[in-house]
Design a protein around this motif. Structure first.
Motif, mmCIF file in Angstrom:
data_model
loop_
_atom_site.group_PDB
_atom_site.id
_atom_site.type_symbol
_atom_site.label_atom_id
_atom_site.label_comp_id
_atom_site.label_asym_id
_atom_site.label_seq_id
_atom_site.Cartn_x
_atom_site.Cartn_y
_atom_site.Cartn_z
ATOM 1 N N ALA A 25 0.948 79.021 12.589
ATOM 2 C CA ALA A 25 2.311 78.861 11.977
ATOM 3 C C ALA A 25 3.026 80.382 12.935
ATOM 4 C CB ALA A 25 2.411 79.402 10.696
ATOM 5 N N THR A 26 2.139 81.390 13.178
ATOM 6 C CA THR A 26 2.585 82.555 14.053
ATOM 7 C C THR A 26 2.871 82.156 15.312
ATOM 8 O OG1 THR A 26 0.587 83.251 13.272
ATOM 9 C CG2 THR A 26 2.157 85.051 13.958
ATOM 10 N N LEU A 27 1.952 81.209 16.027
ATOM 11 C CA LEU A 27 2.133 80.635 17.350
ATOM 12 C C LEU A 27 3.674 79.900 17.442
ATOM 13 C CD1 LEU A 27 -1.340 79.915 18.498
ATOM 14 C CD2 LEU A 27 0.200 81.718 19.540
ATOM 15 N N ALA A 28 3.796 79.214 16.661
ATOM 16 C CA ALA A 28 4.919 77.892 16.447
ATOM 17 C C ALA A 28 6.123 78.987 16.426
ATOM 18 C CB ALA A 28 4.667 77.171 15.298
ATOM 19 N N ALA A 29 5.931 80.147 15.677
ATOM 20 C CA ALA A 29 7.133 80.927 15.346
ATOM 21 C C ALA A 29 7.624 81.680 16.830
ATOM 22 C CB ALA A 29 7.060 81.812 14.524
ATOM 23 N N LEU A 30 6.553 82.071 17.656
ATOM 24 C CA LEU A 30 6.821 82.792 18.664
ATOM 25 C C LEU A 30 7.088 81.870 19.967
ATOM 26 C CD1 LEU A 30 3.517 84.968 19.009
ATOM 27 C CD2 LEU A 30 5.953 85.803 18.725
ATOM 28 N N VAL A 31 6.913 80.666 20.169
ATOM 29 C CA VAL A 31 7.177 79.965 21.436
ATOM 30 C C VAL A 31 8.743 79.408 21.002
ATOM 31 C CG1 VAL A 31 6.821 77.829 22.516
ATOM 32 C CG2 VAL A 31 4.713 79.167 21.590
ATOM 33 N N PRO A 32 9.563 79.794 22.080
ATOM 34 C CA PRO A 32 10.818 79.245 22.007
ATOM 35 C C PRO A 32 10.970 77.930 22.186
ATOM 36 C CG PRO A 32 10.552 80.652 23.949
ATOM 37 C CD PRO A 32 8.861 80.543 23.584
ATOM 38 N N PRO A 33 12.049 77.446 21.511
ATOM 39 C CA PRO A 33 12.252 75.853 21.396
ATOM 40 C C PRO A 33 12.000 75.301 22.857
ATOM 41 C CG PRO A 33 14.082 77.058 20.383
ATOM 42 C CD PRO A 33 13.316 77.962 21.046
ATOM 43 N N ASN A 34 11.520 73.842 22.724
ATOM 44 C CA ASN A 34 11.326 73.225 24.013
ATOM 45 C C ASN A 34 10.209 73.705 25.073
ATOM 46 O OD1 ASN A 34 12.884 71.145 23.198
ATOM 47 N ND2 ASN A 34 14.715 71.854 24.397
ATOM 48 N N GLN A 35 9.537 74.808 24.485
ATOM 49 C CA GLN A 35 8.711 75.537 25.567
ATOM 50 C C GLN A 35 7.217 75.300 25.176
ATOM 51 O OE1 GLN A 35 9.799 79.262 27.135
ATOM 52 N NE2 GLN A 35 11.668 78.801 27.595
ATOM 53 N N PHE A 36 6.896 74.303 24.456
ATOM 54 C CA PHE A 36 5.549 74.076 23.887
ATOM 55 C C PHE A 36 4.739 73.950 25.382
ATOM 56 C CE2 PHE A 36 2.391 70.579 23.549
ATOM 57 C CZ PHE A 36 1.510 71.394 22.878
ATOM 58 N N TRP A 37 5.052 73.211 26.307
ATOM 59 C CA TRP A 37 4.298 72.824 27.529
ATOM 60 C C TRP A 37 4.217 74.073 28.494
ATOM 61 C CZ3 TRP A 37 1.202 68.831 27.714
ATOM 62 C CH2 TRP A 37 1.252 67.727 26.801
ATOM 63 N N ARG A 38 4.910 74.867 28.426
ATOM 64 C CA ARG A 38 5.132 75.889 29.048
ATOM 65 C C ARG A 38 3.780 77.129 28.846
ATOM 66 N NH1 ARG A 38 9.864 80.191 30.143
ATOM 67 N NH2 ARG A 38 8.947 81.237 32.155
ATOM 68 N N GLU A 57 7.966 69.205 12.785
ATOM 69 C CA GLU A 57 9.126 69.682 13.416
ATOM 70 C C GLU A 57 8.772 70.722 14.231
ATOM 71 O OE1 GLU A 57 8.402 69.940 9.904
ATOM 72 O OE2 GLU A 57 9.031 71.844 8.960
ATOM 73 N N TRP A 58 7.445 71.088 14.393
ATOM 74 C CA TRP A 58 7.231 72.170 15.355
ATOM 75 C C TRP A 58 7.003 71.210 16.973
ATOM 76 C CZ3 TRP A 58 2.898 75.126 12.882
ATOM 77 C CH2 TRP A 58 3.338 75.689 11.649
ATOM 78 N N LYS A 59 7.286 70.157 16.996
ATOM 79 C CA LYS A 59 6.675 69.183 17.896
ATOM 80 C C LYS A 59 7.253 69.843 19.404
ATOM 81 C CE LYS A 59 6.622 64.393 18.508
ATOM 82 N NZ LYS A 59 6.078 64.126 19.759
ATOM 83 N N ASP A 60 8.276 70.511 19.543
ATOM 84 C CA ASP A 60 8.572 70.973 20.871
ATOM 85 C C ASP A 60 7.998 72.464 20.846
ATOM 86 O OD1 ASP A 60 10.172 72.202 18.860
ATOM 87 O OD2 ASP A 60 11.759 72.630 20.532
ATOM 88 N N ARG A 61 7.328 73.003 20.001
ATOM 89 C CA ARG A 61 6.892 74.452 20.208
ATOM 90 C C ARG A 61 5.302 74.716 20.206
ATOM 91 N NH1 ARG A 61 9.947 77.245 15.581
ATOM 92 N NH2 ARG A 61 10.033 75.025 14.942
ATOM 93 N N PHE A 62 4.662 73.998 19.090
ATOM 94 C CA PHE A 62 3.324 73.998 18.821
ATOM 95 C C PHE A 62 2.830 72.750 18.350
ATOM 96 C CE2 PHE A 62 -0.561 75.109 17.193
ATOM 97 C CZ PHE A 62 -1.107 75.837 18.100
ATOM 98 N N THR A 63 1.983 72.093 18.948
ATOM 99 C CA THR A 63 1.453 70.756 18.125
ATOM 100 C C THR A 63 0.196 70.332 18.899
ATOM 101 O OG1 THR A 63 1.903 68.378 18.033
ATOM 102 C CG2 THR A 63 2.587 69.281 20.060
ATOM 103 N N LEU A 64 -0.715 69.606 18.078
ATOM 104 C CA LEU A 64 -1.911 69.022 18.587
ATOM 105 C C LEU A 64 -1.556 67.643 19.296
ATOM 106 C CD1 LEU A 64 -5.167 69.150 18.959
ATOM 107 C CD2 LEU A 64 -5.202 68.048 16.665
#
Lengths: 314, 230
Positions: free
Chosen positions: B71-84, B126-133
């Motif tokens: 949850a913390t990681l997902a909150a930190l990652v900016p939208p759409n930047q999961f892969w970054r 809903e975190w798909k673009d920020r944090f997902t397995l």
């Protein structure tokens, strides 16, 4: 137990679709780079209006040691391609066409696949910008060029690609400056480029710790800069304009030096030229006459120049 | 370079560096948790089958605690930047997926689906673009689990559980059939997929030994035996 088999295969069915989708898209995006390059000569040979007269300078092939050293990093390019590159710069067609592929979180997924093409594009764009405005294109301007009509960016421009693309520009400017030397008035242009590249190098230096590979490109920039500096020292030292000596005497010695020595000796030429008090115009002529024979093989160019500077032979 | 642009780029780079630092901090934490889980699950190899459920109960709270981290990681990652930023936590996330998968198999003998794995780690759709397995990481987790199961087949026999290898064999073959359906590129996943073949071979050998000596229930024994001799 056996009944578990069905759910497992159905699970993997979904994965297959997902992985195939990813691999296909990845390959499509890797290919984006390809249409940008081969189409450039074709477009120029189709008789389209020339982009910028100022780059219509004759291309001076780099001396052999330069090719060997940079064979891997930089292929010598022909001017057609360079002009085409500027065209490409104004028309980010291939990238634009793939904008939907890069929407949302996909851009960062495929950033590594797109980045070489993107850097190539930024290099071309910044070169065109330099020729027009004599300045470095801004980050915002590059991002604008990668946006649709209402200004919505196709994808966020990574700072790293922006800087790495600009870093490639210095190599392009090196070729521009070196070939400009051959033209009348080109030596002052070369020194202008020299100052510009020097500025770029200094500016990029602070970013090297943040961006991977930038330090590698900085090394290439230094080498380019060195070549421009050596080339730019063709500029005659500021001495008072003396009356022109007899043409025969003026031509004889510098031509011998220019013909035989690689560009790294340009400095020496500049120094020696002062002994003969050559006016800049005459030196321009000498250099351009020499350069027009440069591409031929050694013997031919020797004879060609020999014929022009007949007094030397006798 | 334009001084304004210089400032802009400096600002961008600084904020990236700052974000990286923050992420690193939480990923270290995540890493610690996954290592703990993997260490605990390692005990499976020396735990009699009757005590395995008790062991799993000690692992589950750690999996639960991963939910905070995700949850913390997902909150930190900016939208759409999961892969970054993904590369920073890939390894930890794969171990976490492995732990969840392994616990599920040991408890129920089933393969935990990708969706359930996401749920167990507290990762929301809903975190798909920020944090997902993602599929790839999940499959890495599956392969790690199969690697571990090939060890377990041997060790279960050592501890006197002769049925476990047969169950494992059936399960692993199903998983392998699933993997065979995928078109893998020549990447790490494909290379690791190759390791499955060796795992299957190892498990089959154990099943063969057990069946030959009629240590396993006779109903499944002969069937397995003929299979391995093919």
């Amino acid at each position: 137990m056996a009944s578990d088999a069905a759910p497992i295969t159905s699970l993997f069915d979904a994965f297959r679709a997902d992985l195939d989708d990813h691999n296909d898209r990845r390959e499509r995006l890797i290919k984006v780079r390809q249409p940008l390059l081969p189409r450039t000569p074709r477009r120029t040979s189709a008789g389209q209006p020339r982009c910028d007269d100022r780059v219509q300078t004759r291309y001076l092939p780099p001396p052999p040691h330069h090719q060997r050293k940079h064979g891997r990093l930089r292929r010598p390019r022909d001017p057609r391609r360079r002009r085409g590159q500027q065209k490409a710069a104004r028309d980010p067609g291939p990238l634009q066409g793939h904008a939907p592929e890069l929407a949302g979180d996909r851009f960062w997924h495929y950033q590594q696949n797109v980045s070489p093409g993107l850097q190539e594009y930024i290099e071309a764009l910044s070169f065109a910008h330099y020729l027009e405005h004599r300045s470095l294109i801004t980050y915002a301007a590059v991002q604008r060029s990668l946006s649709d009509d209402v200004g919505g960016p196709y994808f966020p421009l990574p700072v790293s690609d922006y800087l790495l693309g600009l870093s490639d520009l210095t190599g392009e400017l090196m070729r521009f400056a070196i070939s400009a030397i051959a033209k009348r008035g080109g030596r002052s242009k070369a020194s202008e480029v020299c100052a510009f590249v020097r500025g770029c190098k200094a500016d990029f230096e602070i970013f090297t710790p943040h961006i991977r590979d930038l330090s590698k490109k900085q090394r290439v920039t230094s080498q380019s800069l060195q070549k421009i500096e050596e080339g730019a020292s063709f500029c005659p030292p500021a001495s008072d304009p003396a009356p022109c000596p007899s043409p025969a005497a003026a031509c004889a010695i510098p031509v011998v030096l220019i013909r035989r020595l690689p560009l790294t000796a340009a400095y020496a030429i500049a120094v020696r030229t002062s002994e003969y008090d050559l006016p800049p115009d005459l030196l321009d002529d000498l250099v351009s006459r020499h350069v027009s024979g440069y591409g031929l093989d050694e013997g031919d160019s020797g004879r060609g120049l020999g014929a022009q500077t007949a007094p030397r032979e006798r | 370079m334009d001084p304004q642009d210089l400032d802009l780029i400096n600002g961008l780079l600084d904020s990236d560096a700052e974000l990286r630092e923050k992420l690193k901090e939480h990923i270290n934490d995540f890493d610690k948790k996954t290592r703990t889980m993997v260490g605990m699950l390692n005990k499976v190899h020396s735990t009699p089958s009757s005590e395995i459920l008790a062991l799993l109960d000690t692992v589950r709270p750690v999996i639960q605690s991963c939910q905070e981290t995700t949850a913390t990681l997902a909150a930190l990652v900016p939208p759409n930047q999961f892969w970054r930023w993904k590369d920073m936590w890939t390894n930890s996330l794969r171990s976490a997926a492995f732990s969840a998968l392994f616990v599920e198999y040991l408890a129920s003998g089933k393969l935990l689906s990708l969706q359930d794995a996401n749920t167990q780690l507290g990762i929301k759709e809903e975190w798909k673009d920020r944090f997902t397995l993602g599929v790839e990481d999940y499959l890495h987790g599956v392969i790690t689990m199969v690697n571990e199961l090939s060890r377990l087949a041997v060790n279960a026999v050592t501890l006197g559980d002769f049925e476990a290898p047969i169950r494992i064999s059936v399960f692993v073959k199903d998983v392998f059939a699933g993997f065979s359906m995928l078109n893998l590129k020549n990447d790490i996943l494909r290379r690791r997929f190759d390791s499955l073949k060796y795992d299957i071979k190892k498990i089959e050998e154990v099943v063969y030994d057990v069946s030959l000596r009629k240590l396993a229930p006779s109903s499944k024994g002969p069937a397995k035996e003929t299979k391995t001799q093919e």
